[in-house]
Design an enzyme around this catalytic site. Sequence first.
Site, PDB file in Angstrom:
ATOM      1  N   GLU A 213       0.880  -1.167   0.000  1.00 17.13           N
ATOM      2  CA  GLU A 213       0.000   0.000   0.000  1.00 17.13           C
ATOM      3  C   GLU A 213       0.922   1.223   0.000  1.00 17.13           C
ATOM      4  O   GLU A 213       1.479   1.591   1.040  1.00 17.13           O
ATOM      5  CB  GLU A 213      -0.897  -0.026   1.240  1.00 17.13           C
ATOM      6  CG  GLU A 213      -1.852  -1.219   1.277  1.00 17.13           C
ATOM      7  CD  GLU A 213      -3.151  -0.958   0.507  1.00 17.13           C
ATOM      8  OE1 GLU A 213      -3.598   0.209   0.464  1.00 17.13           O
ATOM      9  OE2 GLU A 213      -3.708  -1.919  -0.048  1.00 17.13           O
ATOM     10  N   CYS A 247      -1.991   9.257   2.852  1.00 19.65           N
ATOM     11  CA  CYS A 247      -1.579   8.720   1.549  1.00 19.65           C
ATOM     12  C   CYS A 247      -2.581   9.021   0.438  1.00 19.65           C
ATOM     13  O   CYS A 247      -2.227   9.059  -0.730  1.00 19.65           O
ATOM     14  CB  CYS A 247      -1.305   7.225   1.635  1.00 19.65           C
ATOM     15  SG  CYS A 247      -2.378   6.362   2.776  1.00 19.65           S
TER      16      CYS A 247
END
Lengths: 504, 468
Positions: A213, A247
């Site tokens: 990720e 993010c």
Amino acid sequence: VTREELIIERQANIRARQAFLSGRARPLEFRLQQLHALMKMIKERESDIATALKQDLNRYDTPLLELTGLENDIKMAINKLAVWAAPRPVERSVLTLRDQVYVQPQPLGVVLIIGAWNYPWALTLGPLIGAIAAGNAAVVKPSELSECSSLLLRALLPRYLDKDLYPVVPGGVSETQELLRQRWEHIFYTGSSSVGRLVMEAAAAHLTPVTLELGGKSPCYVHPDCNIRVAARRITWGKFVNCGQTCIAPDYVLCDPSVQNQLIECIRLTLLEFYGADPKSSPDYGRIINQRHFNRIMSLMEGYTPVIGGQSDASQRYIAPTVLRDVPPQSRLMQEEIFGPVLPLVAVSDIDDAIRFINEREKPLALYVFCTDQKGIDKMLEETSSGGILINDVLMHYTLNSLPFGGVGQSGMGRYHGKHSFDQLSHHRSCLVRSLTMESVHLSRHVAPHFHLGRQRHRRRPGAHGHPSGHSAHCSRTQLHLLVLEGNLQLLLVTWDRPGLVLV
Amino acid sequence: METHSAVLQKLRNTFRSGVTVPEKFRRSQLTQLLTLIQENEEKILGALHKDLSKPKFEAILSELEIVLNELHFALSNLRNWMQDEHVSKILATKVDECFVRREPLGVVLIIGPWNYPMHLLLLPLVGAIAAGNCVVIKPSEVTSAMEAVIAELIPKYLSPDCFTVVCGGAEETKALLKNKFDHIFYTGSQSVARSILQAAAPLLTPVTLELGGKCPCFIHERVDIIAAAHRLAWTKYFNLGQSCVAPDYVLCTKETRDLLVPALKQVLLEFYGEKPQECPDLARIVSPKHWTRIMGLLGKSKGKVVLGGESDEDSKYIAPTVLVDVPEDDSLMQEEIFGPLLPLLTVSSVDEAIDFMNNREKPLALYVFSDDSSVVNTVLKKTSSGGFCSNDGIIHMALPGLPFGGVGASGFGNYHGRWGFETFSHKRAVLLRGWALERLNGLRYPPYTDNKLSWLRWTTSPKSCSIL
């Protein structure tokens, strides 16, 4: 006992593996019990977690938003575990009508979870929920940058969960490297692309599959036809929550120059509404995680005159919510993920220009499009790629755990949340349970010399699929061939949506 | 002669143009692939015979039919697979559209092995095309006749702007891997797989690895030994043992073994006659190197040959062979045999068999022969493997509903049918919101209050929508 044997990381791997091999993580009751315990930990220790987050990142309320996602995932896992873990039947063919044909999810073994510092609880415990639900053991390595959270997790997890199955291993770069030298059945990493590469390289030695990720620059396109006021509020929220250290934060904005001014004004108003005239004194505005990142972001801002913000205080690692306009696409600011409270506005001439701009760059983790016209929305959807895409808002897809959360290309591989976490950390084993009956039917595939097609004396006439056929007839989705084999008339049944050969 | 990067750039440009995305295009290419096989059956069978002496029967079943079935399956189901998948919503997103859209990845690389050079190259290709990608196809150089056929036919039938064949050996593959792909699909050995992963890591390229290993076959005493022997022999000696899912070795009790050996003897006679070397129904070992390797394993083995054992170097022939009294640490137990040697190892119980299997790497397939369903279930529950099949072998691969792939040392990722489509797709999360309900959204904005927070928790919980 050698030095090598004493190494903590190796010990954790060995103990977790032994615990896994004991079989106790497998029964559903055990997994459910552990999930309940994890829920208890989050609920009982909420204020301790909030304190840790305040110290790490100066977060007030958003820590609890971080935990809400976890609670939802745990609740869902508890409710659905029996269904998820059950055999999943698949369609059968003519040859397997009397058999059991299914996919059985199985635990993988020992999973390594490497967490991140920006949402140290969500991004470390999120994958753990999937690991537990899928019946694995997991070694958890929280990020050392979010020090207080890491310390707290180390203290708490063994008090609530099985400490051999789910040990917490602290540490920095060298400890992580040592962990990566061990053998895992899966590695789940959240963090930067550069470290992601190293994780995958280390995993290669053991042929270990990975979930990465990662991040990148998530673009945000604002179309002139949208509701600028509402768009500005949503973008401002998504950008400055956790001080830009998300993010999936909108990294930069692409918009028509005609819209820039209005957008800037709306953002200014929104910032006032959210954090007041002096964000530094607002309890709801975060701080940069450490000095290194503070310096990094400050240097990205060099040479620009902000239209909003720009103030900073190194002693507090405070950077004001900042907006920069007319940022050149080739600038350093546009090369790396900002991961801070600096919002560049880049001018594009129209939606096609925006699409071209986005496609010239790596596929992002998230793409945001503010647009009312359906045609424009469809265009964006069809002509770009990204981990996830949101129209007319930011971040929200993260909260919907029925949606898979993950990247593509440089923004990552694999996905999780909800059932996707369970599936990601399971092995989907194909199972065909047959009986030894119907052997006469199966004789057709055994090559008994006197039935060998290669020795047939009749001439082959071209039929569909090159079957040696004398006669063929169509019958919905099945095709019947009459085969003459060595003087014996046989019926060959071939189906293609249900493949299989039956000699009758 | 275009360089790799020029070829890739062309494919990338084609992909960017969007031409591979519409269903119509994917359908047309899949149909073209169907035609390729239908119109060139002789040529393909000839090449397979040249490379592996593959009997026509085996070639049709395992190299042509299986691909044709997969193509028809994909054509029938493509529209379904391409549909957006709508997902359940929480209150906060009740009026929004939330779905998962499968998108092509871009330019993908498929590297095929030599044992089923048509099947193991084209089956992944079906998934890649169905998913809307451009593909670089790298057939195995070991089966050179097939390599040439692929290189000749693919450009004739498939769009050359979207699909390219790249030929060559290890060096060319290494050079090819320096380029960025959006996915790499590799079928082959563990050692090469490691180097592929190492090449993919710096580029963050996702990979599917279809590897091998030693597939164990446990034969329980409660079983129709003749029927089991038929199925066991068929799955073992098909393609002369060169199948990644062939039963590598057998575990059984001494008593079962003593019944199995004569049963196998009878079956081998039935299948291949008195002189198997003259029987056209047996393939040959693919290369002198592999022939030498297998004969080396046989030579070093401490086991006793009870059936077969003959060989002929010139024709790369090895007889269907069965060995007994093979110790656990025997040469035959060190690596995947990938040949027609079947060691029978003795265990005293089901549990011992399970322990034996679990002490080794997870295999691609695991087999159990028994009439006792509790025995089958016990083995099923206590072991792990890519796939599992009781009372038969290999055939679980032919079912497009089942995913085909390994776990642990036998690989990761999977394909066949819809699974192939998903492997070569990106599952993009899509959330379409409107401008309304900004007040509801307002709950999340600062200044933060406990009151706002409790409302917010309620609207984002999965239970909240059931109230409305």
